[in-house]
Write a protein that holds these residues in place. Structure first.
Motif, PDB file in Angstrom:
ATOM      1  N   VAL B  55      17.204  64.933  27.425  1.00 47.75           N
ATOM      2  CA  VAL B  55      17.623  64.163  28.607  1.00 47.75           C
ATOM      3  C   VAL B  55      18.814  65.696  28.821  1.00 47.75           C
ATOM      4  O   VAL B  55      19.507  66.003  27.825  1.00 47.75           O
ATOM      5  CB  VAL B  55      18.134  63.063  29.557  1.00 47.75           C
ATOM      6  N   SER B  57      22.596  67.615  31.611  1.00 48.37           N
ATOM      7  CA  SER B  57      22.771  67.009  32.004  1.00 48.37           C
ATOM      8  C   SER B  57      22.756  66.891  33.726  1.00 48.37           C
ATOM      9  O   SER B  57      22.637  66.239  33.975  1.00 48.37           O
ATOM     10  CB  SER B  57      24.247  67.823  32.119  1.00 48.37           C
ATOM     11  N   LEU B  60      21.227  63.492  33.609  1.00 41.82           N
ATOM     12  CA  LEU B  60      21.707  62.485  34.117  1.00 41.82           C
ATOM     13  C   LEU B  60      22.499  62.690  35.285  1.00 41.82           C
ATOM     14  O   LEU B  60      23.611  61.494  35.961  1.00 41.82           O
ATOM     15  CB  LEU B  60      23.232  63.403  32.867  1.00 41.82           C
ATOM     16  N   ARG B  61      22.563  63.936  35.825  1.00 43.20           N
ATOM     17  CA  ARG B  61      23.040  63.713  37.448  1.00 43.20           C
ATOM     18  C   ARG B  61      22.337  62.750  38.229  1.00 43.20           C
ATOM     19  O   ARG B  61      22.717  61.629  39.224  1.00 43.20           O
ATOM     20  CB  ARG B  61      22.863  65.217  38.111  1.00 43.20           C
ATOM     21  N   LEU B  64      22.731  59.756  37.720  1.00 48.21           N
ATOM     22  CA  LEU B  64      24.271  58.603  38.701  1.00 48.21           C
ATOM     23  C   LEU B  64      23.267  58.856  39.596  1.00 48.21           C
ATOM     24  O   LEU B  64      23.967  57.293  40.613  1.00 48.21           O
ATOM     25  CB  LEU B  64      24.531  59.895  38.903  1.00 48.21           C
ATOM     26  N   ILE B  65      22.810  59.540  40.693  1.00 55.61           N
ATOM     27  CA  ILE B  65      22.405  59.490  42.012  1.00 55.61           C
ATOM     28  C   ILE B  65      21.278  57.785  41.986  1.00 55.61           C
ATOM     29  O   ILE B  65      22.131  56.951  43.158  1.00 55.61           O
ATOM     30  CB  ILE B  65      21.678  60.826  42.717  1.00 55.61           C
ATOM     31  N   MET B  67      21.802  55.107  39.947  1.00 56.28           N
ATOM     32  CA  MET B  67      22.694  54.472  40.004  1.00 56.28           C
ATOM     33  C   MET B  67      23.516  53.975  41.576  1.00 56.28           C
ATOM     34  O   MET B  67      24.192  53.570  41.957  1.00 56.28           O
ATOM     35  CB  MET B  67      24.162  54.776  38.711  1.00 56.28           C
ATOM     36  N   LYS B  68      23.787  54.834  42.307  1.00 54.32           N
ATOM     37  CA  LYS B  68      24.617  55.343  43.397  1.00 54.32           C
ATOM     38  C   LYS B  68      23.860  54.195  44.575  1.00 54.32           C
ATOM     39  O   LYS B  68      24.249  53.757  45.322  1.00 54.32           O
ATOM     40  CB  LYS B  68      25.797  56.750  43.953  1.00 54.32           C
ATOM     41  N   GLU B  91      24.918  57.564  24.925  1.00 50.99           N
ATOM     42  CA  GLU B  91      26.533  57.156  25.026  1.00 50.99           C
ATOM     43  C   GLU B  91      27.432  57.650  24.805  1.00 50.99           C
ATOM     44  O   GLU B  91      28.658  57.619  25.401  1.00 50.99           O
ATOM     45  CB  GLU B  91      25.486  55.988  23.352  1.00 50.99           C
ATOM     46  N   THR B  93      28.462  60.311  26.700  1.00 54.07           N
ATOM     47  CA  THR B  93      28.536  60.466  28.516  1.00 54.07           C
ATOM     48  C   THR B  93      29.053  59.423  28.284  1.00 54.07           C
ATOM     49  O   THR B  93      28.752  59.564  30.014  1.00 54.07           O
ATOM     50  CB  THR B  93      27.084  61.228  29.116  1.00 54.07           C
ATOM     51  N   GLY B  94      28.735  57.976  27.779  1.00 46.90           N
ATOM     52  CA  GLY B  94      29.492  56.736  29.228  1.00 46.90           C
ATOM     53  C   GLY B  94      28.916  56.355  29.898  1.00 46.90           C
ATOM     54  O   GLY B  94      28.783  55.566  30.108  1.00 46.90           O
ATOM     55  N   PHE B  95      27.213  56.282  30.084  1.00 48.72           N
ATOM     56  CA  PHE B  95      26.349  56.322  30.682  1.00 48.72           C
ATOM     57  C   PHE B  95      25.509  54.597  30.013  1.00 48.72           C
ATOM     58  O   PHE B  95      25.351  53.323  30.612  1.00 48.72           O
ATOM     59  CB  PHE B  95      25.252  57.271  30.824  1.00 48.72           C
ATOM     60  N   THR B  96      25.888  54.529  29.185  1.00 47.22           N
ATOM     61  CA  THR B  96      25.268  53.067  28.833  1.00 47.22           C
ATOM     62  C   THR B  96      26.069  52.262  29.333  1.00 47.22           C
ATOM     63  O   THR B  96      25.383  50.633  29.295  1.00 47.22           O
ATOM     64  CB  THR B  96      24.992  53.032  27.143  1.00 47.22           C
ATOM     65  N   ASP B  97      27.437  52.119  29.431  1.00 45.38           N
ATOM     66  CA  ASP B  97      28.179  51.380  30.283  1.00 45.38           C
ATOM     67  C   ASP B  97      28.109  51.095  31.456  1.00 45.38           C
ATOM     68  O   ASP B  97      28.046  50.025  32.268  1.00 45.38           O
ATOM     69  CB  ASP B  97      29.812  51.675  29.877  1.00 45.38           C
ATOM     70  N   MET B  98      27.479  51.877  31.743  1.00 46.19           N
ATOM     71  CA  MET B  98      27.104  51.815  33.078  1.00 46.19           C
ATOM     72  C   MET B  98      25.628  51.495  33.911  1.00 46.19           C
ATOM     73  O   MET B  98      25.546  50.468  35.094  1.00 46.19           O
ATOM     74  CB  MET B  98      27.609  53.500  33.732  1.00 46.19           C
TER      75      MET B  98
END
Lengths: 618, 102
Positions: B55, B57, B60-61, B64-65, B67-68, B91, B93-98
C-alpha cells in the motif's frame, strides 16, 4: 499493369483451353458428319448401281418377252408360207426368207425330228434328239399347240450363243425353227449397260465407283481400268459394308456391296476424306480464334476501365504518403472504386485534422512539461541547499539532499533556527505526486516553518506537538482533495543535545550513537497531517551526545524498486547506512544513493529520494 | 498485468471489498470508486486486505477518504485481514489509531 495481367492471363489461358477442347470436339463432330455424308453418298451410289442393274435386267426381260412373241409370230408366218407354197422349202428360198426376216438361221424338221430343210444346208439330216439345246423342241411333235422360245445358249452345231424359237409345221407334221444370234440381243440390251451408270456416278469431288466380278474389274469410272484384276489390301474394316483399303498405292474409304454375283465399290480417297474434316475443323478454329481475340479485346477494355481509376488512387496515396494532404482525387465510376476514392479523400482530410490536432496537443504537452520542470525547480529551490548551512556553528553539522523523481513529487526537508539555541529539522512527504502534491508541499512547508518560528516570536515558545497540531488543522481546512503529509518534526536544543520530536506518520529515523552503528529510532507514530481534524500528537525526547547522528529520509528510499518490483526495504537502508557510517555526511548520503542505484538496476526512479543527516559535535 | 483486483460481497447492510494485489497510485482510484459506490449502496463498508501485498501513500489517501465518508454518514468503515507488512505501514502513518482494524 499488373492488375490487368492478373485478369487477362487467366482468362486467356481458360479461353485457349476452351478452344482446344472445342477443336477436339469439333474435329470429332466434323469427322462424324463427314463420314455420315460420305456414307450417304456411298449408299446412294451403290443403291443407284443396284437399281440400275435390276432395271436393266427387267427391261431386258421385257424386251426379250416381246421379241419372243414377235419371233413366234414370225415362225408361224414362216410355217404358213411353207404350207401355202412348198417351194419355199427349197434351200435358196430358205436363204432368201432368212435374210428377209432378218434371222440367222431357219430350220424345218419332219415328224421324226430330223432336220430336212433350212438356210444352212450342212445341218440337213441333224437329229433334234441328239443335242441338249435342240431336244426340248421335239415336244412340239407330240403337242402341236406348243410354242417354244429358248433363252440364248450355245447351239449344238458350233457352240455359238443362239436363241431359238420353234412351232409346229402346218403343211404336215414336223416343226419350224428360227435361230437368232445373241449378238442381236446384246445390241438390244446395250442401252442398259452398268458401265454407263458407273461412269456417271461421282462421290464428292474425286470419289467414284467400280464393279468387280470374280476378282476382275468389269465396270469402272475410268474405262481403262476395266479388265484389270482387283486385289486391294484391307487396312481396317469399319462395318459390314465400310472399310479402309489400299489399291495401287492409294488409300481409300470404301463402301462394299455384294449382290447378284458382283461386288459394287464406291470409294473416296483418304486425302479427300480428311481434307473435308480439316476444312470443317478449320472453320471452327477460325471462328473460335476470332471470338478469343474479341473477348480479350473486351477484357483489355474492361481492365483498362478498372485500372485507370486505381492508378489515380495509387497516385493519390503516393501523394498523401509524401505528405501532400491537400491532394484530392476525383473518381466517378459509380462503384466500389469511387467509394474508395471518397474514403481516400476523407482519410487525407482526417489525417490533416489529426496532424493539426496532434501538433496542438504536442505543443500543449510541451508547455505543461516545461511548466512542470519549472515547478520542480521552484520546489527544489525552496529547500535549503547551501552547505555548510551554518558555517559559524561548530556544535553540529547538517547535510540534506533531495533527488527528485521524473514526475514532480511531494518530498521536502527543512531546517531552520527557531532561536539562537534551537534548530528545527523537518522531513516530510506529501501523498501523491504531480502539481497537486507540489502545491500541497509548498503550503505544508511554509505553514510548518512559519508556525514554528512565529510561535517562538512571542517568547512563549511552542513545542513540536503544538506546531503540528496547529498545522494539521490549518491543512485540514479546505482540503477538498483529501491530501495529507507525513512529517517528522524535531527541535534540537544545541547546547544540551536534547531532541524533542513528533513523528506524524513519517518513516522512523535512524539514529547512531557515537562509536556504534545506526539503529531505528522507533517510538509510537502519530497520525498523518491534514487528514483528520483536532489530532493530538505525542512528542518524545531523546538526548544526543557528541558524535551521535540522526538520519531522516522518506519512503522514496525504502520503497525504491528494481526491475523485479522488489522494494529496497528498511533493512537494506540500515545496512547501507552502516556500511558507510564513518564517512562525512555528504559522502554518506551519496553512498546510500549509490546502493539504491545499484539495487534499482536502471529501473526508473518512482519517488523522490530525500535524506537529512544531523551530527551533533557537542 | 493486473496489479489489483477487487472482489465485492454484500450482506445485511455491509459491503465487503476483498482487495488483492498492489494498492498504489495507479490502482487507488479504482478502490476509491468502489468504496464510494459501496457507501452509496449499503451502510457499512469492510475492506478485506488478506491478499493485499503493498500500500502506497495514494492507497492511504483512499483509506482516509473512506474514513471521512464513514464519519459523515455515521457508518462503519473497517479493515480485516491486515498482514504484518501492511500493518507496519498503517502503524507508521498512525492509521492504526484512526481506523477500526479487526
Amino acid at each position: 499493369v499488373k492488375l490487368r495481367n492478373k485478369i487477362l492471363i487467366p482468362v486467356a489461358l481458360i479461353l485457349i483451353v476452351a478452344v482446344a477442347m472445342i477443336t477436339i470436339v469439333n474435329y470429332n463432330i466434323a469427322r462424324y458428319y463427314v463420314t455420315d455424308m460420305i456414307d450417304t453418298e456411298i449408299d446412294a451410289a451403290i443403291d443407284n448401281i443396284i437399281a440400275a442393274e435390276r432395271l436393266s435386267k427387267e427391261i431386258t426381260g421385257i424386251v426379250i418377252d416381246e421379241l419372243n412373241v414377235k419371233n413366234i409370230s414370225l415362225v408361224r408366218a414362216l410355217a404358213e408360207i411353207i404350207r401355202l407354197d412348198s417351194s419355199a422349202l427349197e434351200t435358196d428360198e430358205m436363204i432368201r426368207l432368212a435374210d428377209m426376216l432378218n434371222v440367222t438361221e431357219v430350220h424345218v424338221a419332219d415328224d421324226d425330228g430330223i432336220l430336212r430343210h433350212g438356210n444352212v444346208a450342212e445341218y440337213f439330216g441333224f437329229d433334234f434328239a441328239s443335242g441338249n439345246q435342240s431336244r426340248p423342241f421335239l415336244k412340239i411333235l407330240d403337242d402341236p399347240a406348243l410354242e417354244i422360245a429358248q433363252e440364248a445358249q450355245p447351239n449344238v452345231a458350233i457352240g455359238a450363243m443362239f436363241s431359238y424359237i420353234g412351232v409346229t409345221r402346218t403343211d404336215r407334221p414336223g416343226l419350224v425353227q428360227v435361230g437368232i444370234s445373241a449378238e442381236i440381243l446384246d445390241e438390244l440390251t446395250a442401252s442398259f449397260d452398268i458401265q454407263k451408270t458407273v461412269e456417271r456416278s461421282r462421290l464428292g469431288k474425286n470419289g467414284y465407283m467400280f464393279i468387280v466380278k470374280d476378282g476382275i474389274i468389269t465396270a469402272h469410272f475410268d474405262a481403262d481400268m476395266i479388265g484389270r484384276s482387283f486385289n486391294p489390301s484391307v487396312q481396317q474394316r469399319v462395318s459390314k459394308h465400310r472399310l479402309w483399303l489400299t489399291f495401287d498405292g492409294v488409300e481409300y474409304y470404301a463402301g462394299e456391296y455384294n449382290t447378284n454375283g458382283f461386288t459394287a465399290y464406291a470409294v473416296v480417297t483418304r486425302n479427300e476424306f480428311f481434307s473435308q474434316i480439316n476444312m470443317m475443323s478449320t472453320v471452327s478454329i477460325v471462328v473460335s480464334t476470332v471470338a478469343i481475340v474479341l473477348i480479350l479485346l473486351l477484357l483489355l477494355f474492361i481492365s483498362w476501365r478498372i485500372t485507370l481509376p486505381i492508378k489515380s488512387l495509387l497516385t493519390a496515396s503516393k501523394e498523401i504518403a509524401r505528405g501532400n494532404l491537400d491532394y484530392s482525387i476525383d473518381i466517378h465510376t459509380r462503384d466500389e472504386i469511387e467509394e474508395l476514392g471518397v474514403s481516400v479523400n476523407k482519410m487525407a482530410v482526417d489525417l490533416k485534422d489529426y496532424i493539426a490536432n496532434l501538433q496542438t496537443v504536442t505543443a500543449e504537452k510541451e508547455r505543461i512539461g516545461a511548466e512542470l520542470d519549472v515547478a520542480t525547480k521552484i520546489q527544489t529551490s525552496m529547500l535549503p541547499c547551501l552547505f555548510p548551512a551554518f558555517p559559524h556553528r561548530d556544535e553540529f553539522d547538517i547535510y540534506a539532499s533531495m533527488q527528485p523523481a521524473k514526475e514532480v513529487g511531494g518530498d521536502f526537508y527543512d531546517f531552520f533556527l527557531i532561536d539562537d539555541q534551537t534548530l528545527g529539522i523537518v522531513m516530510a512527504d506529501v501523498s501523491g505526486k504531480g502539481i497537486p502534491a507540489a502545491l500541497f508541499m509548498v503550503i505544508a512547508k511554509t505553514l510548518i516553518k512559519n508556525t514554528a518560528q512565529t510561535a517562538s516570536f512571542g517568547g512563549g515558545g511552542k513545542s513540536p506537538k503544538e506546531v503540528l497540531e496547529i498545522v494539521n488543522n490549518l491543512l485540514y481546512e479546505n482540503n477538498d482533495a483529501d491530501m495529507f503529509v507525513t512529517v517528522f518534526l524535531g527541535y534540537f536544543e544545541i547546547p544540551s543535545g536534547k531532541l524533542t520530536y513528533v513523528n506524524a506518520g513519517h518513516n522512523p529515523p535512524l539514529i547512531k550513537r557515537a562509536g556504534e552503528k545506526f539503529d531505528w529510532l522507533k517510538t509510537k507514530q502519530g497520525f498523518i497531517l491534514g487528514g483528520v481534524e483536532d489530532i493530538s500528537y505525542t512528542q518524545y525526547e531523546i538526548e544526543l551526545k557528541a558524535g551521535d547522528e540522526l538520519l531522516l529520509y522518506t519512503d522514496g528510499i525504502t520503497e525504491a524498486v528494481n526491475n523485479e518490483e522488489e522494494l529496497f526495504s528498511e533493512q537494506s537502508l540500515l545496512e547501507s547506512a552502516n556500511k558507510a557510517y564513518d564517512l562525512p555526511l555528504k559522502e554518506l548520503t551519496e553512498s546510500i544513493k549509490r546502493d539504491i542505484d545499484t539495487f534499482a538496476e536502471g529501473a526508473q526512479q518512482a519517488d523522490d529520494i530525500t535524506m537529512l543527516i544531523l551530527r551533533y559535535l557537542g | 498485468m493486473i496489479k489489483m483486483t477487487i472482489t465485492k460481497m454484500q450482506d445485511n447492510g455491509k459491503t465487503t471489498l476483498a482487495v488483492e494485489g498492489r494498492l498504489d497510485t495507479t490502482t487507488a482510484p479504482q478502490l476509491q470508486e468502489a468504496i464510494e459506490l459501496a457507501f452509496d449502496e449499503q451502510k457499512d463498508v469492510e475492506l478485506d486486505f488478506s491478499l493485499l501485498i503493498y500500500v502506497s501513500s495514494a492507497g492511504l489517501r483512499v483509506l482516509l477518504i473512506g474514513m471521512k465518508t464513514a464519519k459523515a454518514k455515521n457508518a462503519k468503515f473497517t479493515l480485516t485481514g491486515v498482514s504484518t507488512e501492511i500493518m507496519e505501514v498503517l502503524e507508521m502513518t498512525g492509521f492504526t489509531d484512526m481506523l477500526t482494524i479487526v
